[in-house]
Design a protein around this motif. Structure first.
Motif, short mmCIF file in Angstrom:
data_model
loop_
_atom_site.label_atom_id
_atom_site.label_comp_id
_atom_site.label_asym_id
_atom_site.label_seq_id
_atom_site.Cartn_x
_atom_site.Cartn_y
_atom_site.Cartn_z
N THR A 140 -7.38 -15.35 -8.69
CA THR A 140 -6.07 -14.71 -8.67
C THR A 140 -5.94 -13.96 -7.35
O THR A 140 -6.80 -13.13 -7.03
N VAL A 141 -4.90 -14.27 -6.60
CA VAL A 141 -4.66 -13.62 -5.31
C VAL A 141 -3.25 -13.08 -5.28
O VAL A 141 -2.30 -13.80 -5.61
N ASN A 142 -3.10 -11.83 -4.89
CA ASN A 142 -1.78 -11.25 -4.68
C ASN A 142 -1.69 -10.71 -3.26
O ASN A 142 -2.65 -10.11 -2.75
N THR A 143 -0.56 -10.93 -2.64
CA THR A 143 -0.35 -10.44 -1.27
C THR A 143 0.58 -9.23 -1.32
O THR A 143 1.70 -9.32 -1.82
N SER A 144 0.09 -8.12 -0.80
CA SER A 144 0.87 -6.88 -0.82
C SER A 144 1.92 -6.89 0.28
O SER A 144 1.98 -7.80 1.11
N THR A 145 2.74 -5.86 0.30
CA THR A 145 3.72 -5.68 1.37
C THR A 145 3.18 -4.75 2.46
O THR A 145 3.91 -4.38 3.38
N VAL A 146 1.89 -4.39 2.36
CA VAL A 146 1.29 -3.45 3.30
C VAL A 146 0.62 -4.23 4.43
O VAL A 146 -0.37 -4.94 4.20
N PRO A 147 1.12 -4.13 5.65
CA PRO A 147 0.50 -4.86 6.75
C PRO A 147 -0.82 -4.22 7.17
O PRO A 147 -1.05 -3.02 6.99
N VAL A 148 -1.69 -5.04 7.73
CA VAL A 148 -2.93 -4.55 8.30
C VAL A 148 -2.63 -4.07 9.71
O VAL A 148 -2.30 -4.86 10.59
N GLY A 149 -2.72 -2.77 9.91
CA GLY A 149 -2.39 -2.20 11.20
C GLY A 149 -3.58 -2.17 12.13
O GLY A 149 -4.70 -1.83 11.72
N LEU A 150 -3.37 -2.53 13.37
CA LEU A 150 -4.43 -2.49 14.36
C LEU A 150 -4.86 -1.05 14.62
O LEU A 150 -4.04 -0.19 14.96
N ASN A 151 -6.15 -0.77 14.43
CA ASN A 151 -6.73 0.55 14.66
C ASN A 151 -6.09 1.64 13.80
O ASN A 151 -6.06 2.81 14.19
N GLU A 152 -5.59 1.25 12.62
CA GLU A 152 -5.01 2.21 11.70
C GLU A 152 -5.91 2.37 10.48
O GLU A 152 -6.30 1.39 9.85
N TRP A 153 -6.23 3.61 10.13
CA TRP A 153 -7.05 3.87 8.95
C TRP A 153 -6.27 3.54 7.68
O TRP A 153 -5.07 3.80 7.60
N VAL A 154 -6.96 2.98 6.70
CA VAL A 154 -6.34 2.65 5.43
C VAL A 154 -7.31 3.01 4.32
O VAL A 154 -8.53 2.85 4.46
N VAL A 155 -6.78 3.53 3.21
CA VAL A 155 -7.58 3.86 2.03
C VAL A 155 -7.41 2.73 1.02
O VAL A 155 -6.30 2.47 0.55
N LEU A 156 -8.50 2.05 0.70
CA LEU A 156 -8.49 0.95 -0.26
C LEU A 156 -9.30 1.34 -1.48
O LEU A 156 -10.46 1.75 -1.35
N GLU A 157 -8.70 1.21 -2.68
CA GLU A 157 -9.36 1.66 -3.90
C GLU A 157 -9.13 0.69 -5.06
O GLU A 157 -8.06 0.09 -5.17
#
Length: 218
Positions: A140-157
């Motif tokens: 099962t794969v879902n694609t979010s609307t959140v882009p992967v930003g270059l050199n941007e910190w992201v919290v994944l949980e």
């Protein structure tokens, strides 16, 4: 950081927490960070010297190879984990793949071929973060609307329950998965790979995992 930590840990009196801020400068196999993460790949894993004013940032760099660079812990059963989260930064977008979560089997394999439950960025498939659950029966794969930003910190949980997994990005729930939930033991892992043999890199600042301890001995 606003982690989505469950208020209750499975009703169990026995629980564990695993936290690493990567302040330790050790990067040897079995000795990375406070938790002694295992390492693998053909590139390098080292403190990120670009952030010397912010200690505790670990940089994974593939070098000029398509072999994934990774850190991982000993495999655990997903039913014994209620929460897994990390703060990461992708430092090359083009021809790069990045994953964080629980993964089964050969961690050197590429793409979303691994069984498990994890966040995935596949630059050749989508510019956004994806959420994946995969077992022997399918994916099962879902694609979010959140882009992967270059050199941007992201919290994944991820918040795990026996039949559901909630995925959060920057404190907002993006998907709930109820299918292809892996039951086998899998390794908590952070992986970066290059698809064109040009060095790809990503950093991790913080890792946190909470869970229960079955058959605990007093």
């Amino acid at each position: 950081l606003g982690f989505q930590i469950p208020l209750e840990i499975g009703g169990s009196l026995f629980h564990f927490s695993a936290y690493d801020s990567f302040i330790s400068t050790g990067t040897a196999a079995g000795g990375t960070g406070v938790l002694g993460s295992m390492v693998g790949g053909a590139g390098t894993i080292a403190p990120n010297t670009a952030d010397m004013g912010h200690p505790g940032i670990l940089l994974l760099d593939t070098g000029p190879t398509t072999t994934p660079e990774r850190i991982s812990l000993t495999s655990l059963f997903p039913t014994d984990i209620v929460y897994l989260g990390g703060v990461i930064r992708v430092e090359r977008i083009v021809n790069s793949d990045v994953r964080l979560g629980l993964m089964l089997g050969n961690l050197a394999g590429t793409g979303e071929v691994r069984q498990g439950m994890y966040f995935s960025f596949l630059s050749g498939s989508s510019p956004n973060w994806r959420t994946v659950t995969r077992d022997a029966g399918g994916i099962t794969v879902n694609t979010s609307t959140v882009p992967v930003g270059l050199n941007e910190w992201v919290v994944l949980e991820m918040v795990l329950a026996p039949t559901t997994i909630d995925f959060f990005i920057n404190r907002q729930r993006v998907f709930r998965h109820t299918t292809n939930i892996l039951a086998s033991a899998a390794a908590p892992a952070f992986i970066v790979e290059s698809t064109d043999a040009v060095a790809s890199s990503a950093s991790i600042d913080t890792f946190l995992m909470l869970g229960t301890v079955p058959n605990a001995q007093l």
